[in-house]
Design an enzyme around this catalytic site. Structure first.
Site, PDB file in Angstrom:
ATOM      1  CD  GLU A  45      -2.884   0.918   2.476  1.00 25.07           C
ATOM      2  OE1 GLU A  45      -3.881   1.663   2.545  1.00 25.07           O
ATOM      3  OE2 GLU A  45      -2.645   0.039   3.330  1.00 25.07           O
ATOM      4  CG  LEU A 354      23.610  -4.078  30.729  1.00 29.91           C
ATOM      5  CD1 LEU A 354      22.244  -4.521  30.219  1.00 29.91           C
ATOM      6  CD2 LEU A 354      24.716  -4.858  30.008  1.00 29.91           C
ATOM      7  CB  SER A 355      20.334  -1.433  35.303  1.00 30.94           C
ATOM      8  OG  SER A 355      19.266  -2.302  34.932  1.00 30.94           O
TER       9      SER A 355
END
Length: 723
Positions: A45, A354-355
């Site tokens: 589409e 990054l924990s």
């Protein structure tokens, strides 16, 4: 007499307003279709301009450039001897329509406007287009001068009609029309149309593919026929990922199916016997055929989709399509979205705070999954992916051999410790970073935090204290927020200058890691590490993320995730006690609600919890309970009272009406207090039908009367009557 037809459909990675790239991809798909013997090529589409142009559809430039691309397609010798079906916006009599333009040998056969527009959820088609409401009506469309110079046509058919070739009849429907209760294919099939085409821009949601595939199969199972489904693929500039799945179905059976998640363009072809359609209808639909009160308008086309001698041409047989599990969908969908975003943004990679917890680890695993997909594509000979990788790393000779190696080039992780951080979370983050191969940093934020609090103290003469040291709730919360917001500032600093320190050009995109449930209740700090450039898990529930990490342990052998899943969740923003975490998000529970969801509705079971499961103290409910509440709020359109009425029955085995009332009132209080956070939330991958995304999907006020006086009184009155 020929009776076998070869048809092609595709999933293209179109990009909003990238007319050059879109043209190349369309032309290449037509070329591949012809090489495979297809006589009809169907595309997604609005593929010429890209589906996600949004308010750019209002601009005359968008219409102009679409016609310029159409002109180039008409002029190309590649488009000869095959019916080409492409999508673009067109203005007819000063009304803008979402259209299919079907052409053959430099002649436009038909412009078919969309009749049923998508205007729910993430879709706003009525903002940009009008539906074609003239059923079975065709008008003349006066073509622009540039098109007239190529085709020699002054006017072409515009409206609701079908193509009648020398050997069959072809009808068109578009995206939403397949999902509508009264789909055009049903009416066309009863009037003898044998081939149906559907051009879509259908986005990915977890567990949605099964319903889409069922609709495609049922479209021809009812009254026979050949159904071609084309869909866009990839990220074309916003929160959605269009998940391909180009499909060909015959008489209710799938005979060809493209990949749902892929880094390259997908063109599939299938050969079908028209006599199979006629025999199917002759047996099951004979009495209904020809019963349409108003027949389709037919445009005669002097062209045959079949050959003169196709006796030996093999036909495509029915296949079984395996659908991805939700865990696989999380691994693949957001990974493909990240890849599109990264290569098109011009940046050099990602940076993730990054924990060592579930959420940030999930984001890290998705990036690793992206690297796996990239390496697989290169091994399969995808030169475009290799070219993109070399541009990202700044090395024209680079050839990634392993995902871990590629991760080290384009992915930076950072553990930002404070005096409130434990050695356990630091070690978990370091171990996971080592297993995926990211460039990992450990840094301490205490100096920055003390500097900011020191400025406040110098101005006010007051030094705030944590609750553990005798401070008030306001002091405690403010000191936690300072730590969280310092991490956001440092993340952007390292993202901007990290590659500079290594002598490389460009910057890094900062990744966020707030899940959909936390966004729903505002269970995060505004402008903390949840504030980023993009967030691949912002539309995914905590429950699904835990399942995804278990999948990654088995799929990618990331054993570090086992300790992350077993650890109690903690923000680590309050002081430690004897070196151990004293602040946890959760405390033990005595029951567990196991949630299941599909498009037929909700279901759940009450079970004893395993040892690692716990109750969400700060949020006042478990994540599974929050998922139920979130779906009732958005999907079932429940306000506080309606939600209470549903939950007293659904949860009657585990909660009293008073307890249900408390949970409902607590949720709506937290939701309304924190709704303002959604106005600034990081753009997130859309994956859930109950997402609270304020951009286009979930439009609500952000200043509420948080007391909900009338609504809560109604609940209390009902509880009193029950008790």
């Amino acid at each position: 007499m020929g009776r076998k037809v070869t048809l092609a459909t595709c999933s293209l990675d179109q990009w909003a307003l990238d007319f050059d790239g879109n043209f190349v991809r369309i032309l290449k798909s037509i070329e591949i279709a012809k090489e495979n013997g297809a006589k009809y090529r169907l595309g997604p589409e609005l593929e010429i301009c890209g589906y996600g142009c949004a308010d750019h559809f209002h601009e005359s430039d968008t219409l102009l450039h679409c016609f310029e691309v159409l002109k180039k397609l008409l002029e190309s010798p590649i488009t000869l001897d095959v019916i080409c079906d492409v999508g673009m916006p067109i203005m007819h009599r000063n009304v803008r329509y979402n259209c299919r333009v079907i052409f053959l040998n430099r002649q436009i056969l038909l412009i078919r406007p969309k009749m049923l527009l998508a205007n729910h959820g993430t879709y706003r088609e009525l903002r940009w287009f009008s539906p074609w409401t003239k059923f079975r009506t065709v008008e003349e469309y006066l073509v622009p001068r540039m098109i007239r110079q190529v085709t020699g046509q002054d006017a072409v058919p515009f409206g609701d009609c079908v193509l009648s070739t020398l050997d069959t009849c072809i009808g068109t429907e578009m995206c939403e029309e397949l999902w509508h209760p009264v789909s055009p294919h049903s009416q066309m099939g009863l009037d003898g149309v044998e081939i149906f085409t559907n051009s879509s821009a259908s986005h990915h949601e977890l567990r949605k593919a099964d319903r889409r595939l069922s609709l495609i199969k049922s479209a021809t199972a009812k009254s026979g026929g050949i159904y071609l489904y084309a869909n866009q693929r990839g990220c074309d500039g916003d929160r959605l990922y269009y998940d391909g799945c180009a499909t060909v179905a015959v008489n209710g059976d799938i005979v060809a199916h493209g990949a749902q998640f892929s880094l390259n363009e997908v063109v599939i072809t299938a050969t079908s016997d028209l006599e199979d359609v006629r025999c199917y209808r002759g047996e099951s639909c004979q009495l209904r055929m020809g019963s349409e009160c108003k027949p389709c308008c037919r445009i005669k086309v002097n062209f045959s989709l079949s050959g003169n001698d196709d006796t030996c041409l093999p036909t495509s047989q029915a296949i079984t399509r395996r659908l991805h599990t939700p865990e696989e969908e999380i691994s693949l969908g957001p990974a493909c979205w990240l890849w599109d975003y990264l290569r098109r943004s011009g940046q050099g990679g990602f940076l993730l705070p990054l924990s060592g917890g579930v959420d940030s680890s999930s984001v890290a695993c998705i990036v690793y999954s992206m690297c796996v997909l990239v390496c697989q594509a290169i091994q399969n000979g995808d030169t475009q992916v290799l070219e993109d990788v070399r541009r990202l790393v700044g090395d024209d000779a680079y050839l990634p051999r392993r995902p871990r190696e590629l991760c080290g080039h384009i992915f930076t992780t950072c553990y930002m410790a404070s005096e409130n951080s434990s050695a356990d979370t630091c070690n978990r983050a370091k171990e996971l970073a080592g297993q995926i191969g990211s460039t990992h940093m450990n840094l301490n934020i205490d100096m920055a935090v003390k500097g900011i609090v020191g400025i406040f103290s110098m101005v006010t003469g007051r030094w705030p204290q944590f609750r553990a040291n005798g401070g008030s709730h306001r002091e405690n919360l403010a000191l936690q927020n300072v730590q969280a917001r310092v991490r956001m500032v440092l993340a952007y600093l390292f993202a901007q200058l990290g590659l500079w320190t290594r002598g490389k050009p460009g910057g890094l995109l900062v990744l966020g890691s707030a899940n959909v449930d936390e966004s729903l209740t505002g269970y995060f700090t505004k402008y903390d590490c949840s504030s980023a450039d993009i967030n691949p898990i912002g539309g995914i529930s905590k429950k699904d993320l835990k399942g995804f990490l278990l999948y990654c342990v088995a799929q990618f052998q990331l054993t570090a995730l086992t300790s992350i899943l077993a650890a109690p969740p903690t923000a680590e923003l309050e002081p430690l006690t004897d070196g151990q975490v004293s602040q946890t998000d959760e405390v033990p529970i005595s029951y567990m609600i196991v949630l299941s969801w599909n498009y037929n509705g909700l279901s759940w079971r009450i079970l004893e919890p395993p040892p690692f499961m716990s109750f969400q103290a700060d949020m006042g409910m478990t994540y599974c309970e929050l998922s139920v509440i979130g779906r009732l709020r958005k999907i079932s359109k429940c306000g506080p009272f309606s939600m209470f009425c549903k939950l007293i029955d659904l949860w009657k085995d585990v909660l009293s009406p008073t307890e249900v009332a408390r949970k409902v009132k607590h949720f709506f209080t937290m939701y309304s207090v924190n709704r303002h956070k959604m106005t600034t939330v990081t753009p997130s991958y859309h994956a859930e039908s109950y997402s609270p995304d304020d951009n286009r999907f979930d439009l609500r006020p952000f200043l509420y009367n948080t007391r909900w006086n009338w609504q809560f009184r109604s609940i209390d009155s009902h509880v009193a009557n029950i008790v």
